[in-house]
Motif scaffolding. Sequence first.
Motif, PDB file in Angstrom:
ATOM      1  N   LEU A   4      11.425  10.504  -4.492  1.00  0.00           N
ATOM      2  CA  LEU A   4      10.058  11.022  -4.417  1.00  0.00           C
ATOM      3  C   LEU A   4       9.049  10.096  -5.075  1.00  0.00           C
ATOM      4  O   LEU A   4       7.928   9.932  -4.602  1.00  0.00           O
ATOM      5  CB  LEU A   4       9.986  12.395  -5.101  1.00  0.00           C
ATOM      6  CG  LEU A   4      10.607  13.564  -4.343  1.00  0.00           C
ATOM      7  CD1 LEU A   4      10.594  14.803  -5.224  1.00  0.00           C
ATOM      8  CD2 LEU A   4       9.843  13.817  -3.053  1.00  0.00           C
ATOM      9  N   ARG A   5       9.456   9.511  -6.205  1.00  0.00           N
ATOM     10  CA  ARG A   5       8.468   8.854  -7.057  1.00  0.00           C
ATOM     11  C   ARG A   5       8.474   7.333  -6.985  1.00  0.00           C
ATOM     12  O   ARG A   5       7.556   6.709  -7.508  1.00  0.00           O
ATOM     13  CB  ARG A   5       8.703   9.263  -8.522  1.00  0.00           C
ATOM     14  CG  ARG A   5       8.504  10.734  -8.794  1.00  0.00           C
ATOM     15  CD  ARG A   5       7.052  11.111  -8.864  1.00  0.00           C
ATOM     16  NE  ARG A   5       6.349  10.412  -9.935  1.00  0.00           N
ATOM     17  CZ  ARG A   5       5.047  10.487 -10.148  1.00  0.00           C
ATOM     18  NH1 ARG A   5       4.299  11.224  -9.361  1.00  0.00           N
ATOM     19  NH2 ARG A   5       4.489   9.825 -11.142  1.00  0.00           N
ATOM     20  N   ILE A   6       9.496   6.742  -6.362  1.00  0.00           N
ATOM     21  CA  ILE A   6       9.583   5.293  -6.430  1.00  0.00           C
ATOM     22  C   ILE A   6       8.405   4.646  -5.714  1.00  0.00           C
ATOM     23  O   ILE A   6       8.003   3.524  -6.028  1.00  0.00           O
ATOM     24  CB  ILE A   6      10.943   4.785  -5.900  1.00  0.00           C
ATOM     25  CG1 ILE A   6      11.198   3.352  -6.369  1.00  0.00           C
ATOM     26  CG2 ILE A   6      11.055   4.860  -4.389  1.00  0.00           C
ATOM     27  CD1 ILE A   6      11.314   3.213  -7.862  1.00  0.00           C
ATOM     28  N   GLY A   7       7.806   5.384  -4.763  1.00  0.00           N
ATOM     29  CA  GLY A   7       6.617   4.867  -4.087  1.00  0.00           C
ATOM     30  C   GLY A   7       5.445   4.671  -5.040  1.00  0.00           C
ATOM     31  O   GLY A   7       4.572   3.835  -4.811  1.00  0.00           O
ATOM     32  N   VAL A   8       5.451   5.435  -6.149  1.00  0.00           N
ATOM     33  CA  VAL A   8       4.360   5.345  -7.114  1.00  0.00           C
ATOM     34  C   VAL A   8       4.448   4.040  -7.913  1.00  0.00           C
ATOM     35  O   VAL A   8       3.452   3.487  -8.351  1.00  0.00           O
ATOM     36  CB  VAL A   8       4.418   6.557  -8.082  1.00  0.00           C
ATOM     37  CG1 VAL A   8       3.306   6.472  -9.109  1.00  0.00           C
ATOM     38  CG2 VAL A   8       4.341   7.844  -7.283  1.00  0.00           C
ATOM     39  N   VAL A   9       5.697   3.572  -8.075  1.00  0.00           N
ATOM     40  CA  VAL A   9       5.889   2.334  -8.825  1.00  0.00           C
ATOM     41  C   VAL A   9       5.426   1.169  -7.958  1.00  0.00           C
ATOM     42  O   VAL A   9       5.904   0.990  -6.847  1.00  0.00           O
ATOM     43  CB  VAL A   9       7.379   2.165  -9.186  1.00  0.00           C
ATOM     44  CG1 VAL A   9       7.606   0.834  -9.873  1.00  0.00           C
ATOM     45  CG2 VAL A   9       7.840   3.311 -10.066  1.00  0.00           C
ATOM     46  N   ARG A  10       4.492   0.392  -8.477  1.00  0.00           N
ATOM     47  CA  ARG A  10       3.993  -0.741  -7.707  1.00  0.00           C
ATOM     48  C   ARG A  10       5.117  -1.725  -7.425  1.00  0.00           C
ATOM     49  O   ARG A  10       6.051  -1.859  -8.203  1.00  0.00           O
ATOM     50  CB  ARG A  10       2.885  -1.449  -8.494  1.00  0.00           C
ATOM     51  CG  ARG A  10       1.498  -0.887  -8.257  1.00  0.00           C
ATOM     52  CD  ARG A  10       0.462  -1.786  -8.911  1.00  0.00           C
ATOM     53  NE  ARG A  10       0.844  -2.207 -10.257  1.00  0.00           N
ATOM     54  CZ  ARG A  10       1.189  -3.444 -10.584  1.00  0.00           C
ATOM     55  NH1 ARG A  10       1.206  -4.393  -9.687  1.00  0.00           N
ATOM     56  NH2 ARG A  10       1.511  -3.726 -11.818  1.00  0.00           N
ATOM     57  N   GLU A  11       4.982  -2.439  -6.316  1.00  0.00           N
ATOM     58  CA  GLU A  11       5.991  -3.437  -6.012  1.00  0.00           C
ATOM     59  C   GLU A  11       5.950  -4.550  -7.043  1.00  0.00           C
ATOM     60  O   GLU A  11       4.890  -4.962  -7.497  1.00  0.00           O
ATOM     61  CB  GLU A  11       5.752  -4.023  -4.627  1.00  0.00           C
ATOM     62  CG  GLU A  11       6.333  -3.147  -3.545  1.00  0.00           C
ATOM     63  CD  GLU A  11       6.087  -3.706  -2.160  1.00  0.00           C
ATOM     64  OE1 GLU A  11       5.735  -4.885  -2.051  1.00  0.00           O
ATOM     65  OE2 GLU A  11       6.239  -2.950  -1.217  1.00  0.00           O
ATOM     66  N   GLY A  12       7.148  -5.049  -7.378  1.00  0.00           N
ATOM     67  CA  GLY A  12       7.216  -6.136  -8.339  1.00  0.00           C
ATOM     68  C   GLY A  12       6.886  -7.460  -7.680  1.00  0.00           C
ATOM     69  O   GLY A  12       6.541  -7.526  -6.513  1.00  0.00           O
ATOM     70  N   LYS A  13       7.045  -8.537  -8.469  1.00  0.00           N
ATOM     71  CA  LYS A  13       6.743  -9.867  -7.941  1.00  0.00           C
ATOM     72  C   LYS A  13       7.905 -10.413  -7.129  1.00  0.00           C
ATOM     73  O   LYS A  13       9.020  -9.914  -7.208  1.00  0.00           O
ATOM     74  CB  LYS A  13       6.449 -10.810  -9.110  1.00  0.00           C
ATOM     75  CG  LYS A  13       5.242 -10.399  -9.930  1.00  0.00           C
ATOM     76  CD  LYS A  13       4.565 -11.613 -10.513  1.00  0.00           C
ATOM     77  CE  LYS A  13       3.295 -11.230 -11.238  1.00  0.00           C
ATOM     78  NZ  LYS A  13       3.568 -10.530 -12.507  1.00  0.00           N
ATOM     79  N   THR A  14       7.637 -11.419  -6.336  1.00  0.00           N
ATOM     80  CA  THR A  14       8.710 -12.051  -5.572  1.00  0.00           C
ATOM     81  C   THR A  14       9.248 -13.239  -6.371  1.00  0.00           C
ATOM     82  O   THR A  14       8.707 -13.610  -7.402  1.00  0.00           O
ATOM     83  CB  THR A  14       8.200 -12.576  -4.227  1.00  0.00           C
ATOM     84  OG1 THR A  14       7.187 -13.536  -4.497  1.00  0.00           O
ATOM     85  CG2 THR A  14       7.650 -11.455  -3.381  1.00  0.00           C
TER      86      THR A  14
END
Lengths: 149, 644
Positions: free
Chosen positions: B331-341
């Motif tokens: 449910l919540r992982i979408g809230v976590v911004r994507e990390g760097k590549t």
Amino acid sequence: MKPKHQRLVLAVVALVALIGAALLAASALRDEASYFYTPATLAKADVEPGKAIRLGGMVQRGSIKRDADGLTVRFVVQDRDATQPVMYKGITPDLFVEGSGVVADGRMDKSGIFIAESLLAKHDENYVPRELKDIDMSAAEHSKDTLAE
Amino acid sequence: MIAEFGLAALWLAAAFALLQAFAGIGHWRGFSPALASLTRPVAVVQGLLCLIAFGCLIWLFAVTDLSVLLVASNSHIDKPMIFKLAGSWGNHEGSMLLWVTVLSLAGAAIALFEKRLDQQTLGAALFAQSLPALGFFPSLLFSSNPLGRLAPAPPAGAGLNPLLQDIGLAFHPPTLYIGYVGLSVAFSFAVAALLTGKVGPTFARAMRPWVLLAWIFLTIGITAGSYWAYYELGWGGWWFWDPVENASLMPWLAATALLHSVAVLATRDALRAWTIMLALVAFAMAMAGTFLVRSGILTSVHAFAVDPERGAFILGLLAIYVGGAFALFGLRIGVVREGKTFALLSREGAIVGNNIFLSVILAIVLVGTLWPLAAEAMGDKISVGPPYFNRTTVPIGLLLMLLLIVGPLLRWRGDLLVQHKALWIPAGIFILLFAVLMVTQAQAGVWPILALSLAVATALGSILPLLGRNLLRTPLSVWGMALAHFGFAVSVAGMAAESGWKSEKLAAMRIGETAVVSGWEVKLADVRPVVGDNWVALEGQMQVRRGGDAAEMRPQSRQFSNPKQQTSEAALLTRWDGQLYTVIAAPAEGDVSDRWQVRLWWKPFVTLIWYGGLLIAFGGALALIGRIGLFRRKRSRGNPWSGA
């Protein structure tokens, strides 16, 4: 590379690794998982000699015999309906006695004797190997007396 | 009186756990400052109350208060004191109390020592930490009360399983439990991060010491358990791929992966979702391990004090917590911004490889461990043993070692392999050693030779990151990494040497006869009866000799009185190049020739397995000290948040 793309690449890599692991596990399970038999199911099944299996049952009373080398032991494992001769070379577990339960890992040889590589007997007075829980001990107990006489 | 006092403390602890959950929510949501200021003290008091309850249990075992049911059914007045004390966790109820106590103490430790997490996340973490405890308290208070009374009190007590009456019981379960349950901190942090959405380098730097600490104890616990089984069971093996062993290995694999991915998150702010996922998996594996060990659902040689019904209870809790945590993740992982590549050929790229390999091994071990259950549901009774696990994990483990040589040399952000000419050293050593061993020692088999050559190369490779540095100014964490990697190589070298070059001899010996194993002459000089505190034994006196090196070994066949049981006590002789391992058994029933059954092993370099394990843990400890020291120095300079 954009973060989204890298995520996709990583997801694909992880998926490939997962599938690889699943295939590896499946092939190893097919070859190496050993089926559990009681003397009765073993008699019905056609197990090829040399395939690793487990055998569980009661040690038939009066059946334990030692070879002259003092190390090799031969005995008969029985359940209600059938018996299976077993050979084992080594120190037997502390609670390995006639009339009690035993689970043996090993292979069938060509002459129909089960060559045990390890024996698992009870660890303590209350412990019964899990595979033996379903076996009707009272029936085995009964047949044991008749067979011993 | 002491039992009632302990029980009262346990009830209070349960109430405080409930309070901690509410205060934690208040703290996280910022409802009221009063509630927020309560969270930390409540967590500390809950930990202390559990400690008091556990202390009461130990006291009751120490004085052998037989009016307490648990003492009466698991202890005995004649038992040596150390086993009376250790016996308090050698049973289901006591070990569950230990589990909950460690869990609560972990919560108290967060409350006392965690200074880096922001207030919101800290509150949410303490809330999450109280949840597993709230699940276990009802079982402790109602169905498996360790402090319940028994009336009338029996005169002596039923005693403890003799296989457990060993110094190993004093060390192995507590260290393993601290490791297992210590992972609950990572779990709580991950849940908190999912709730607040704050995942980044600061979060990773806060989580890392906790993961390290749990991982160190887990490593020690597994190492100690392996050595204990090795000398106590008398089968000469150090790892049986038994479900109970796998249950401790799986959290270790997940924690090892987590330890590496959290470093990427801390340094490069990449692998955000993956790190959170690993933290959840690690504690899920620890709970699953507790369940497998406590329920006896799988056949195990180490299964003691099992109780299927209570196992079902733990399984229920496991389903709720793990299911809930993963649902939250979804449910919540979408809230976590994507990390760097990041670039593939870089330190972080190598760590991703490490994580994939470790996860694959974990998946394979999990499948193999649970397969018998799945097969049984389909009507087949099967067992999955060492052949399966060796065939699958060994090749992947060796690949992992290759990565271990290269990875630590690579720079963060991106690197080129050609810059690292030092890599030719381990590569050359590996090829040379492999070729020489294949020609001269082919009887050992390809896999042990491959593993040994690779282990030697890895041992060399693990030191390379220290080359060219000013060793005095090298951070402790780098020393720790190199040492842990070196320890891993040492351990694998021991495993390879043992599996490829051990020799075994089974003999039926009369007194005065001699047997030979791998250059050792073993003479059975005499067999005498000896008496211990609560056992009698037949003790073999073996005069062993290799060249000018002579010693005496005394394996025993022991008969315990409470409960009545026979065990073999192996005798071990340690030399720099291996161990001589001897077991004796009374003449076989029906053998009239007075011959004693003797089993002898020469196990070359077998001790490296456990020395390696200890080196890994020691490396972890160095890294932990280094990290904490770094944080303190930075904080005293007024800027704790900058840099790695």
